[in-house]
Design a protein around this motif. Structure first.
Motif: not given
Length: 282
Positions: A219-241
Protein backbone atom coordinates in the motif's frame (compact mmCIF):
# COMPACT_ATOMS: atom_id res chain seq x y z
CA UNK A 1 12.88 9.99 -29.14
CA UNK A 2 11.32 6.76 -27.80
CA UNK A 3 7.68 6.58 -26.78
CA UNK A 4 6.21 4.28 -24.15
CA UNK A 5 2.84 3.10 -22.90
CA UNK A 6 2.53 1.90 -19.29
CA UNK A 7 -0.50 -0.17 -18.24
CA UNK A 8 -1.47 -0.66 -14.60
CA UNK A 9 -3.27 -3.86 -13.59
CA UNK A 10 -6.49 -4.07 -11.62
CA UNK A 11 -8.30 -7.25 -12.72
CA UNK A 12 -11.62 -6.40 -14.42
CA UNK A 13 -11.20 -2.67 -13.70
CA UNK A 14 -8.65 -2.83 -16.48
CA UNK A 15 -11.51 -2.73 -18.97
CA UNK A 16 -11.07 1.05 -18.58
CA UNK A 17 -7.58 0.70 -20.06
CA UNK A 18 -9.04 -1.35 -22.90
CA UNK A 19 -11.35 1.54 -23.72
CA UNK A 20 -8.35 3.88 -23.77
CA UNK A 21 -6.25 1.61 -25.98
CA UNK A 22 -9.19 0.95 -28.30
CA UNK A 23 -9.40 4.72 -28.66
CA UNK A 24 -5.70 4.75 -29.51
CA UNK A 25 -6.34 2.13 -32.20
CA UNK A 26 -9.08 4.35 -33.67
CA UNK A 27 -6.73 7.33 -33.74
CA UNK A 28 -3.74 5.41 -35.09
CA UNK A 29 -1.68 6.08 -31.95
CA UNK A 30 1.21 3.65 -31.54
CA UNK A 31 4.21 3.34 -29.23
CA UNK A 32 7.76 2.07 -29.46
CA UNK A 33 7.51 0.26 -26.14
CA UNK A 34 4.63 -1.11 -24.07
CA UNK A 35 4.93 -2.46 -20.53
CA UNK A 36 2.28 -3.64 -18.13
CA UNK A 37 1.50 -5.89 -15.21
CA UNK A 38 -1.35 -8.23 -14.42
CA UNK A 39 -4.53 -7.55 -16.41
CA UNK A 40 -2.93 -4.36 -17.73
CA UNK A 41 -0.72 -6.31 -20.10
CA UNK A 42 -3.05 -9.33 -20.38
CA UNK A 43 -5.65 -6.96 -21.85
CA UNK A 44 -2.96 -4.85 -23.50
CA UNK A 45 -1.90 -7.61 -25.88
CA UNK A 46 -5.18 -7.06 -27.77
CA UNK A 47 -3.99 -3.51 -28.43
CA UNK A 48 -0.69 -4.89 -29.77
CA UNK A 49 -2.56 -7.18 -32.16
CA UNK A 50 -4.93 -4.37 -33.19
CA UNK A 51 -8.06 -6.23 -32.06
CA UNK A 52 -10.45 -3.40 -31.27
CA UNK A 53 -13.10 -4.26 -28.70
CA UNK A 54 -11.81 -7.80 -28.08
CA UNK A 55 -11.49 -7.44 -24.30
CA UNK A 56 -14.95 -5.90 -24.03
CA UNK A 57 -16.36 -8.82 -26.01
CA UNK A 58 -14.65 -11.31 -23.69
CA UNK A 59 -15.95 -9.72 -20.49
CA UNK A 60 -19.48 -9.02 -21.66
CA UNK A 61 -19.72 -12.59 -22.96
CA UNK A 62 -18.06 -14.48 -20.10
CA UNK A 63 -18.08 -12.38 -16.92
CA UNK A 64 -21.07 -14.39 -15.68
CA UNK A 65 -19.81 -17.71 -16.99
CA UNK A 66 -18.62 -19.87 -14.08
CA UNK A 67 -16.03 -21.43 -16.36
CA UNK A 68 -14.44 -17.96 -16.62
CA UNK A 69 -14.48 -16.95 -12.97
CA UNK A 70 -16.12 -18.07 -9.75
CA UNK A 71 -15.44 -19.68 -6.40
CA UNK A 72 -15.82 -23.21 -7.76
CA UNK A 73 -12.73 -22.68 -9.88
CA UNK A 74 -10.76 -21.74 -6.76
CA UNK A 75 -11.97 -24.84 -4.91
CA UNK A 76 -11.11 -27.14 -7.81
CA UNK A 77 -7.76 -28.81 -6.87
CA UNK A 78 -6.90 -29.05 -10.57
CA UNK A 79 -7.30 -25.28 -11.03
CA UNK A 80 -6.86 -23.49 -7.65
CA UNK A 81 -7.68 -20.09 -9.13
CA UNK A 82 -10.77 -17.90 -8.99
CA UNK A 83 -10.47 -17.79 -12.77
CA UNK A 84 -10.78 -20.91 -14.87
CA UNK A 85 -7.16 -20.97 -16.04
CA UNK A 86 -7.45 -23.20 -19.09
CA UNK A 87 -10.80 -21.74 -20.12
CA UNK A 88 -9.70 -18.11 -19.70
CA UNK A 89 -6.14 -18.30 -20.98
CA UNK A 90 -6.34 -21.09 -23.57
CA UNK A 91 -9.91 -21.92 -24.63
CA UNK A 92 -11.04 -18.32 -25.18
CA UNK A 93 -7.97 -17.01 -27.07
CA UNK A 94 -7.56 -20.21 -29.08
CA UNK A 95 -11.13 -20.93 -30.15
CA UNK A 96 -13.87 -18.68 -28.79
CA UNK A 97 -12.58 -15.11 -29.27
CA UNK A 98 -9.29 -15.90 -31.03
CA UNK A 99 -6.14 -13.96 -30.35
CA UNK A 100 -4.25 -12.90 -33.48
CA UNK A 101 -0.68 -14.07 -32.88
CA UNK A 102 0.24 -13.25 -36.48
CA UNK A 103 -0.67 -9.60 -35.89
CA UNK A 104 1.40 -9.62 -32.70
CA UNK A 105 4.35 -10.95 -34.71
CA UNK A 106 3.95 -8.04 -37.12
CA UNK A 107 3.81 -5.37 -34.40
CA UNK A 108 7.16 -3.57 -34.71
CA UNK A 109 7.66 -2.40 -31.12
CA UNK A 110 8.88 -4.00 -27.91
CA UNK A 111 6.48 -5.14 -25.19
CA UNK A 112 7.10 -6.58 -21.73
CA UNK A 113 5.08 -8.07 -18.89
CA UNK A 114 6.17 -7.89 -15.26
CA UNK A 115 5.88 -10.76 -12.80
CA UNK A 116 6.78 -10.97 -9.11
CA UNK A 117 9.40 -13.58 -8.18
CA UNK A 118 8.00 -15.09 -4.98
CA UNK A 119 11.44 -16.18 -3.76
CA UNK A 120 13.08 -12.77 -4.05
CA UNK A 121 10.08 -10.43 -3.98
CA UNK A 122 11.54 -8.68 -7.03
CA UNK A 123 9.90 -7.71 -10.30
CA UNK A 124 11.10 -9.59 -13.39
CA UNK A 125 10.18 -8.55 -16.92
CA UNK A 126 9.69 -10.85 -19.89
CA UNK A 127 8.95 -10.11 -23.57
CA UNK A 128 5.33 -10.76 -24.53
CA UNK A 129 5.90 -11.55 -28.20
CA UNK A 130 6.64 -15.20 -27.51
CA UNK A 131 4.06 -17.36 -29.30
CA UNK A 132 2.56 -19.27 -26.38
CA UNK A 133 -0.93 -20.70 -27.00
CA UNK A 134 -1.32 -21.38 -23.25
CA UNK A 135 -0.61 -17.70 -22.42
CA UNK A 136 1.63 -18.86 -19.56
CA UNK A 137 3.22 -15.44 -19.11
CA UNK A 138 -0.22 -13.84 -18.94
CA UNK A 139 -1.23 -16.39 -16.30
CA UNK A 140 1.90 -15.55 -14.32
CA UNK A 141 1.53 -11.78 -14.44
CA UNK A 142 -2.18 -12.04 -13.51
CA UNK A 143 -1.65 -14.48 -10.62
CA UNK A 144 -3.29 -12.52 -7.80
CA UNK A 145 -2.15 -13.70 -4.36
CA UNK A 146 -4.61 -16.08 -2.68
CA UNK A 147 -6.84 -16.15 -5.79
CA UNK A 148 -4.26 -17.90 -8.04
CA UNK A 149 -1.69 -20.63 -7.58
CA UNK A 150 1.98 -19.81 -8.01
CA UNK A 151 2.75 -20.00 -11.76
CA UNK A 152 6.19 -21.26 -12.87
CA UNK A 153 7.60 -19.41 -15.87
CA UNK A 154 11.12 -19.74 -17.29
CA UNK A 155 12.44 -21.18 -14.04
CA UNK A 156 10.83 -18.54 -11.80
CA UNK A 157 7.92 -19.08 -9.43
CA UNK A 158 5.65 -16.15 -10.19
CA UNK A 159 2.74 -14.24 -8.74
CA UNK A 160 0.96 -11.05 -9.78
CA UNK A 161 3.31 -8.57 -11.42
CA UNK A 162 1.43 -5.78 -9.67
CA UNK A 163 2.63 -6.95 -6.27
CA UNK A 164 6.23 -5.81 -6.72
CA UNK A 165 5.62 -3.00 -9.23
CA UNK A 166 2.00 -1.93 -9.71
CA UNK A 167 2.74 0.80 -12.25
CA UNK A 168 6.03 -0.04 -14.03
CA UNK A 169 6.77 3.41 -15.42
CA UNK A 170 10.36 3.39 -14.18
CA UNK A 171 10.94 0.24 -16.21
CA UNK A 172 9.86 2.22 -19.28
CA UNK A 173 12.30 5.01 -18.37
CA UNK A 174 15.09 2.46 -17.95
CA UNK A 175 14.34 1.18 -21.46
CA UNK A 176 15.05 4.63 -22.85
CA UNK A 177 11.53 6.05 -23.17
CA UNK A 178 11.38 9.82 -22.93
CA UNK A 179 7.67 10.23 -23.72
CA UNK A 180 5.36 8.17 -21.51
CA UNK A 181 1.60 7.70 -21.51
CA UNK A 182 0.46 5.97 -18.31
CA UNK A 183 -2.99 4.42 -17.94
CA UNK A 184 -4.16 4.03 -14.35
CA UNK A 185 -7.13 1.92 -13.30
CA UNK A 186 -8.04 3.89 -10.19
CA UNK A 187 -9.32 7.44 -9.98
CA UNK A 188 -6.87 10.18 -9.02
CA UNK A 189 -8.24 10.52 -5.50
CA UNK A 190 -7.74 6.85 -4.68
CA UNK A 191 -5.44 5.91 -1.79
CA UNK A 192 -4.60 2.25 -1.30
CA UNK A 193 -5.07 0.81 2.17
CA UNK A 194 -3.32 -2.31 3.53
CA UNK A 195 -5.02 -5.44 2.26
CA UNK A 196 -7.52 -7.19 4.51
CA UNK A 197 -5.99 -10.43 3.21
CA UNK A 198 -2.61 -9.80 4.84
CA UNK A 199 -3.14 -12.31 7.69
CA UNK A 200 -4.00 -14.97 5.11
CA UNK A 201 -1.06 -13.96 2.92
CA UNK A 202 1.34 -14.29 5.86
CA UNK A 203 0.09 -17.84 6.42
CA UNK A 204 -0.16 -19.05 2.83
CA UNK A 205 3.21 -17.63 1.76
CA UNK A 206 5.16 -18.14 4.98
CA UNK A 207 7.80 -20.03 2.98
CA UNK A 208 8.39 -16.85 0.97
CA UNK A 209 9.20 -14.13 3.55
CA UNK A 210 10.49 -11.68 0.93
CA UNK A 211 7.22 -11.88 -0.95
CA UNK A 212 5.26 -11.40 2.30
CA UNK A 213 7.38 -8.31 2.99
CA UNK A 214 6.48 -6.92 -0.44
CA UNK A 215 2.80 -7.46 0.25
CA UNK A 216 3.02 -5.82 3.68
CA UNK A 217 4.61 -2.72 2.13
CA UNK A 218 2.45 -2.73 -0.99
CA UNK A 219 0.00 0.00 0.00
CA UNK A 220 2.74 2.47 0.94
CA UNK A 221 4.79 1.59 -2.15
CA UNK A 222 1.78 2.02 -4.40
CA UNK A 223 0.71 5.37 -2.96
CA UNK A 224 4.26 6.71 -3.15
CA UNK A 225 4.55 5.56 -6.77
CA UNK A 226 1.39 7.41 -7.72
CA UNK A 227 2.60 10.60 -6.04
CA UNK A 228 5.82 10.40 -8.07
CA UNK A 229 3.80 9.94 -11.26
CA UNK A 230 1.55 12.91 -10.45
CA UNK A 231 4.67 15.02 -9.90
CA UNK A 232 6.09 13.88 -13.25
CA UNK A 233 2.79 14.85 -14.86
CA UNK A 234 3.01 18.36 -13.40
CA UNK A 235 6.48 18.67 -14.89
CA UNK A 236 5.17 17.67 -18.31
CA UNK A 237 7.13 14.42 -18.47
CA UNK A 238 4.17 12.04 -18.72
CA UNK A 239 0.53 12.01 -19.80
CA UNK A 240 -1.93 10.25 -17.49
CA UNK A 241 -5.26 8.59 -18.11
CA UNK A 242 -7.44 7.53 -15.20
CA UNK A 243 -11.12 6.60 -14.72
CA UNK A 244 -13.49 9.16 -13.29
CA UNK A 245 -14.57 6.70 -10.60
CA UNK A 246 -14.24 3.01 -9.80
CA UNK A 247 -16.50 3.11 -6.76
CA UNK A 248 -18.84 0.14 -6.79
CA UNK A 249 -16.87 -1.65 -9.50
CA UNK A 250 -15.38 -4.92 -8.27
CA UNK A 251 -12.13 -6.38 -9.54
CA UNK A 252 -14.27 -9.45 -10.31
CA UNK A 253 -17.24 -7.45 -11.59
CA UNK A 254 -20.11 -9.41 -13.18
CA UNK A 255 -22.47 -6.53 -14.07
CA UNK A 256 -22.02 -6.24 -17.83
CA UNK A 257 -23.60 -2.78 -17.87
CA UNK A 258 -20.94 -1.53 -15.48
CA UNK A 259 -18.25 -3.22 -17.57
CA UNK A 260 -19.59 -1.62 -20.75
CA UNK A 261 -19.80 1.81 -19.06
CA UNK A 262 -16.22 1.72 -17.76
CA UNK A 263 -14.93 0.70 -21.20
CA UNK A 264 -16.92 3.56 -22.76
CA UNK A 265 -15.37 5.99 -20.25
CA UNK A 266 -11.88 4.95 -21.34
CA UNK A 267 -12.83 5.17 -25.00
CA UNK A 268 -14.30 8.65 -24.49
CA UNK A 269 -11.17 9.84 -22.67
CA UNK A 270 -8.95 8.59 -25.49
CA UNK A 271 -11.10 10.15 -28.18
CA UNK A 272 -11.26 13.57 -26.55
CA UNK A 273 -7.50 13.61 -25.90
CA UNK A 274 -6.26 11.98 -29.11
CA UNK A 275 -4.79 15.19 -30.51
CA UNK A 276 -3.13 15.95 -27.18
CA UNK A 277 -1.54 12.50 -27.12
CA UNK A 278 -0.31 12.78 -30.70
CA UNK A 279 1.24 16.19 -30.02
CA UNK A 280 2.90 14.92 -26.84
CA UNK A 281 4.37 11.87 -28.55
CA UNK A 282 5.67 13.86 -31.50
Amino acid sequence: MKTGLVLEGGALRTIYSSGVTDGFLEAGIDFDYVVGVSAGIAYGVSYLSGQYGRNLQILTTYANDKRYMGINNLLDPRNRSYFGLDFSFTEIPARRIPYDFDALDRWPGEAEAGVTNVETGEEVFFPVNERDPAFTLMRATCAMPVLFPIIPYHGINCLDGGAADSIPWKRALSKGCDRLVIVLTRERSYIRKPSSLLPMIRTIYRKYPKFVDVMERRADTYNRCREEIFQAEKQGDVLLFSPDSTQGFSRVETDVQKIQALWETGLHHARERADEVKAFLS
